[in-house]
Design a protein around this motif. Structure first.
Motif, PDB file in Angstrom:
ATOM      1  N   ASN A 157       8.091   0.256  69.436  1.00 36.60           N
ATOM      2  CA  ASN A 157       7.170   1.341  69.127  1.00 36.60           C
ATOM      3  C   ASN A 157       6.748   1.203  67.677  1.00 36.60           C
ATOM      4  OD1 ASN A 157       7.545   2.928  71.651  1.00 36.60           O
ATOM      5  ND2 ASN A 157       9.638   2.962  70.898  1.00 36.60           N
ATOM      6  N   GLU A 158       5.503   1.554  67.407  1.00 35.66           N
ATOM      7  CA  GLU A 158       4.992   1.551  66.042  1.00 35.66           C
ATOM      8  C   GLU A 158       4.360   2.900  65.747  1.00 35.66           C
ATOM      9  OE1 GLU A 158       3.399  -2.896  65.129  1.00 35.66           O
ATOM     10  OE2 GLU A 158       2.247  -1.750  66.583  1.00 35.66           O
ATOM     11  N   LEU A 159       4.542   3.335  64.528  1.00 34.70           N
ATOM     12  CA  LEU A 159       3.857   4.513  64.008  1.00 34.70           C
ATOM     13  C   LEU A 159       2.915   4.025  62.921  1.00 34.70           C
ATOM     14  CD1 LEU A 159       6.944   6.869  63.712  1.00 34.70           C
ATOM     15  CD2 LEU A 159       5.330   6.667  65.620  1.00 34.70           C
ATOM     16  N   TRP A 160       1.639   4.351  63.057  1.00 35.58           N
ATOM     17  CA  TRP A 160       0.613   3.890  62.121  1.00 35.58           C
ATOM     18  C   TRP A 160      -0.014   5.085  61.410  1.00 35.58           C
ATOM     19  CZ3 TRP A 160      -2.791   0.682  66.001  1.00 35.58           C
ATOM     20  CH2 TRP A 160      -2.086  -0.437  66.447  1.00 35.58           C
ATOM     21  N   GLU A 161      -0.311   4.913  60.127  1.00 32.26           N
ATOM     22  CA  GLU A 161      -1.051   5.913  59.354  1.00 32.26           C
ATOM     23  C   GLU A 161      -2.169   5.191  58.602  1.00 32.26           C
ATOM     24  OE1 GLU A 161       0.650   9.534  57.137  1.00 32.26           O
ATOM     25  OE2 GLU A 161       0.484   7.925  55.647  1.00 32.26           O
ATOM     26  N   PHE A 162      -3.368   5.761  58.647  1.00 29.24           N
ATOM     27  CA  PHE A 162      -4.561   5.111  58.097  1.00 29.24           C
ATOM     28  C   PHE A 162      -5.140   5.890  56.936  1.00 29.24           C
ATOM     29  CE2 PHE A 162      -4.092   3.785  62.425  1.00 29.24           C
ATOM     30  CZ  PHE A 162      -4.343   2.427  62.371  1.00 29.24           C
ATOM     31  N   ASP A 163      -5.794   5.149  56.028  1.00 34.75           N
ATOM     32  CA  ASP A 163      -6.550   5.800  54.958  1.00 34.75           C
ATOM     33  C   ASP A 163      -7.954   6.128  55.470  1.00 34.75           C
ATOM     34  OD1 ASP A 163      -8.116   3.433  54.728  1.00 34.75           O
ATOM     35  OD2 ASP A 163      -7.054   2.753  52.932  1.00 34.75           O
ATOM     36  N   ALA A 164      -8.761   6.747  54.646  1.00 34.60           N
ATOM     37  CA  ALA A 164     -10.101   7.181  55.059  1.00 34.60           C
ATOM     38  C   ALA A 164     -11.019   6.010  55.401  1.00 34.60           C
ATOM     39  CB  ALA A 164     -10.732   8.038  53.954  1.00 34.60           C
ATOM     40  N   GLU A 165     -10.711   4.811  54.887  1.00 34.39           N
ATOM     41  CA  GLU A 165     -11.522   3.627  55.163  1.00 34.39           C
ATOM     42  C   GLU A 165     -11.112   2.921  56.448  1.00 34.39           C
ATOM     43  OE1 GLU A 165     -14.208   2.980  53.281  1.00 34.39           O
ATOM     44  OE2 GLU A 165     -13.606   4.865  52.334  1.00 34.39           O
ATOM     45  N   GLY A 166     -10.097   3.424  57.129  1.00 31.92           N
ATOM     46  CA  GLY A 166      -9.649   2.822  58.375  1.00 31.92           C
ATOM     47  C   GLY A 166      -8.626   1.716  58.185  1.00 31.92           C
TER      48      GLY A 166
END
Length: 156
Positions: free
Chosen positions: A107-116
């Motif tokens: 499993n992965e948890l991803w978090e993105f900035d406003a630029e994707g």
């Protein structure tokens, strides 16, 4: 398929699904440079028991990974999404230079900035030794997973 940074938060079901497939396709290329471009310059990772900081370190990590994980094939599946976060379940198969095949589940948890760009990735991964005959992912190595027939992630 859109470039990963064309898909920016906030995510809806379609954009989250497209983001996951774009990541899968990039990782299946086994091209550390291509994959690293989806991460912010200061991205932080937890990958099993390793902690990686920054795009260049990610590139180096991936280069080492694909030198030892041969004939790598990966499937990712959207688990959940909210705003700028996506949760993914995945499986991949590879063999070592000695010929031992492995299937990794995680499993992965991803978090993105406003630029994707992904600024945070946390991966929990378990490995299972398999025989060559137990392999499930048999499309050509280095290329994307075929769209049809639809492949389904399995627990076993």
């Amino acid at each position: 398929m859109p470039h990963p940074t064309d898909l920016r938060p906030p995510f809806d079901r379609d954009s989250a699904t497209a983001k996951v497939r774009a990541a899968e396709d990039a990782w299946n290329s086994c091209d550390p440079h291509r994959v690293s471009l989806a991460y912010s310059e200061d991205s932080t990772w937890r990958n099993r028991d390793q902690f990686v900081q920054g795009r260049e370190a990610i590139r180096e990590f991936l280069a080492g990974k694909w030198q030892t994980e041969l004939d790598y094939r990966l499937m990712k599946d959207l688990w959940s999404f909210d705003g700028n976060r996506i949760a993914v379940r995945f499986q991949y198969e590879y063999h070592t230079a000695g010929g031992q095949w492995w299937r990794a589940y995680g499993n992965e948890l991803w978090e993105f900035d406003a630029e994707g760009l992904m600024r945070r990735r946390e991966a929990s991964i378990n490995d299972l030794a398999i025989t060559e005959s137990e392999r499930k992912f048999r499309w050509p190595a280095g290329g994307p997973r075929p769209a049809e027939p639809a492949a389904v992630l399995c627990i076993a």
